[in-house]
Design an enzyme around this catalytic site. Structure first.
Site, PDB file in Angstrom:
ATOM      1  N   GLU A  35       0.993  -1.202   0.054  1.00 60.17           N
ATOM      2  CA  GLU A  35      -0.127  -0.043  -0.130  1.00 60.17           C
ATOM      3  C   GLU A  35       0.737   1.387   0.006  1.00 60.17           C
ATOM      4  OE1 GLU A  35      -3.162  -0.521  -1.139  1.00 60.17           O
ATOM      5  OE2 GLU A  35      -3.586  -1.590   0.527  1.00 60.17           O
ATOM      6  N   THR A  37       2.884   2.192  -2.248  1.00 63.97           N
ATOM      7  CA  THR A  37       4.228   1.799  -2.630  1.00 63.97           C
ATOM      8  C   THR A  37       4.305   2.248  -4.454  1.00 63.97           C
ATOM      9  OG1 THR A  37       3.514  -0.252  -2.664  1.00 63.97           O
ATOM     10  CG2 THR A  37       5.123   0.166  -1.225  1.00 63.97           C
ATOM     11  N   GLY A 117     -12.804   2.597  -1.677  1.00 58.70           N
ATOM     12  CA  GLY A 117     -11.555   2.042  -1.700  1.00 58.70           C
ATOM     13  C   GLY A 117     -11.397   0.684  -2.335  1.00 58.70           C
ATOM     14  N   SER A 120     -13.672   1.620  -7.922  1.00 59.69           N
ATOM     15  CA  SER A 120     -14.685   1.813  -8.788  1.00 59.69           C
ATOM     16  C   SER A 120     -14.187   2.859  -9.757  1.00 59.69           C
ATOM     17  CB  SER A 120     -16.001   2.435  -8.245  1.00 59.69           C
ATOM     18  OG  SER A 120     -15.890   3.572  -7.329  1.00 59.69           O
ATOM     19  N   GLU A 153      -6.801   9.923 -14.545  1.00 54.53           N
ATOM     20  CA  GLU A 153      -6.888  10.132 -13.074  1.00 54.53           C
ATOM     21  C   GLU A 153      -6.110  11.288 -12.592  1.00 54.53           C
ATOM     22  OE1 GLU A 153      -8.692   7.252 -11.117  1.00 54.53           O
ATOM     23  OE2 GLU A 153      -8.416   8.255  -9.253  1.00 54.53           O
ATOM     24  N   ASP A 165      -4.341   0.516  -9.417  1.00 54.92           N
ATOM     25  CA  ASP A 165      -5.649   0.173  -9.619  1.00 54.92           C
ATOM     26  C   ASP A 165      -5.959  -0.127 -11.227  1.00 54.92           C
ATOM     27  OD1 ASP A 165      -5.751   0.799  -7.230  1.00 54.92           O
ATOM     28  OD2 ASP A 165      -6.638   2.697  -7.305  1.00 54.92           O
TER      29      ASP A 165
HETATM   30  C1  GLA Z   1      -5.231   4.236  -4.278  1.00 51.15           C
HETATM   31  C2  GLA Z   1      -4.304   4.824  -5.479  1.00 51.15           C
HETATM   32  C3  GLA Z   1      -3.258   3.793  -5.635  1.00 51.15           C
HETATM   33  C4  GLA Z   1      -2.486   3.375  -4.612  1.00 51.15           C
HETATM   34  C5  GLA Z   1      -3.438   3.198  -3.268  1.00 51.15           C
HETATM   35  C6  GLA Z   1      -2.596   3.100  -1.959  1.00 51.15           C
HETATM   36  O1  GLA Z   1      -6.038   3.115  -4.425  1.00 51.15           O
HETATM   37  O2  GLA Z   1      -5.373   4.810  -6.308  1.00 51.15           O
HETATM   38  O3  GLA Z   1      -2.708   4.207  -6.930  1.00 51.15           O
HETATM   39  O4  GLA Z   1      -1.842   4.407  -4.483  1.00 51.15           O
HETATM   40  O5  GLA Z   1      -4.548   4.237  -3.138  1.00 51.15           O
HETATM   41  O6  GLA Z   1      -1.761   2.058  -1.928  1.00 51.15           O
END
Ligand code: GLA
Length: 372
Positions: A35, A37, A117, A120, A153, A165
């Protein structure tokens, strides 16, 4: 066609009085470990979930319709700040990447909880990108599409998110997690037969909603850049634990999370390959502690769920995604998932938290497109 794809196609027919030319859908994700990272050039290990966003599209007059909101928006923006920014951003970013796309119309339907989280936003981006690619015959591979979605984004929506994501939504496969090196952008499947091991991922949505633009997300990212600058490395990916004493205070804590988390991801991938879920679970707990104490993105609700998981003896649990609300997740024996959900519900109620929602996930397929 999946149910959600059928809903998007049906919404298209109703709204535009014509059949769609393509239907695409893309999943949300949970991140197993790794996370904060990705934007440090590090490692992540997400898997796709069986909740998707679908889009039905065709050439036409530049109109976007959401079946979930029963709302029509023009493709060319008026003011920003709605679901339509994601498809608009993707159309914009495709254009910036030199892809010739003409006017189109599209109808959307989704089943990924929003603001939780579970990504979506990446799902709607990935579905749109794949649909437009098929509609306009673009020869763009999925890794490049993911980067185009990330650009949408970052520059259109205004969240400085990393690549995780969009990669997860476009590149994951059923029955596997995806180990991504966010610097080289290489990705490989790590088989994840949870069913065979008698385990499930129980996700707890704390229903503390947030859009990342309004959280400390961008600020965390800036701290990491500052820490890397002070250490004289390109990104925190290049720092080691030996470098950390050169930092202090908040920057030390932020950097320590990133450096140790990268190590945990690689160990976790090794553990999964060996079917060693006990070690994998311990790494999840360690990741949570680091996100709570060093990165400071947890909340009392997320901590409470992780504690409940520990109390019932779940192999692992942690917050998943950016934090600041949203979801936590436990790796738990299938037969104990209900007991964990019950315990967490009681704990949340005793603490005066909102009643949480629970989902069970198995690693699901990534984005798919149908040309009709
Ligand atoms: C969100 C961001 C990802 C990532 C996470 C944390 O989901 O969209 O790119 O940085 O937070 O790991």
């Amino acid at each position: 066609m999946r149910e959600v794809e059928g809903r998007a196609a049906e919404a298209y027919r109703k709204r535009f009085d014509a059949d769609p030319e393509v239907v695409a859908s893309a999943p949300g994700r949970v991140n197993l470990i790794g996370e904060h990272t990705d934007y440090n050039g590090g490692f992540v290990l997400p898997c796709a979930i069986d909740r998707r966003v679908a889009v039905a599209a065709g050439r036409g007059e530049g109109i976007l319709y959401s079946a979930d909101f029963d709302e029509t928006r023009p493709l060319t923006p008026e003011e920003k700040n709605s679901w339509a920014d994601y498809p608009r951003g993707v159309a914009w970013a495709l254009g910036e990447a030199g892809c010739a796309i003409g006017p189109f119309r599209a109808a959307f339907a989704g089943e990924v909880p929003r603001g939780s989280g579970l990504s979506s936003s990446a799902a709607i981006e990935a579905a749109t990108a794949l649909a437009l690619g098929a509609l306009f015959g673009l020869e763009v591979d999925r890794k490049d599409l993911a980067r185009i979605c990330q650009r949408a984004e970052n520059e259109y929506v205004g969240v400085q998110s990393g690549i995780m994501d969009q990669y997860a939504s476009l590149l994951c496969h059923e029955g596997a997690a995806l180990l991504v090196d966010c610097r080289t952008l290489e990705a490989e499947d790590v088989p994840l037969d949870l069913e065979g091991a008698g385990l499930v991922l129980l996700v707890c949505d704390t229903r503390v909603e947030r859009g990342l633009a309004g959280t400390g997300y961008n600020e965390r990212r800036r701290s990491c850049e500052e820490a890397a600058r002070r250490l004289g490395v390109r990104e925190l990916r290049d720092a080691t634990e030996d470098d950390l004493p050169k930092l202090s205070g908040e920057l030390l804590r932020r950097a320590r999370h990133v450096v140790t988390e990268n190590g945990r991801v690689l160990e976790a991938a090794r553990a999964l390959r060996a079917g060693d879920y006990a070690s994998f679970g311990r790494l999840m707990y360690a990741s949570h502690a680091s996100l709570r104490d060093d990165y400071e993105v947890s909340t009392p609700q997320l901590d409470a769920f992780v504690e409940c998981a520990r109390e019932i003896g779940a192999p692992g649990a942690r917050l998943t995604g950016a934090g600041f609300g949203g979801c936590a997740m436990a790796l738990v024996e299938a037969g104990r998932a209900e007991a964990l959900a019950r315990r967490a519900r009681e704990r949340f109620s005793a603490c005066g938290f909102r009643e949480p929602l629970f989902y069970r996930f198995l690693p699901a397929p990534g984005a798919e497109v149908l040309v009709l």
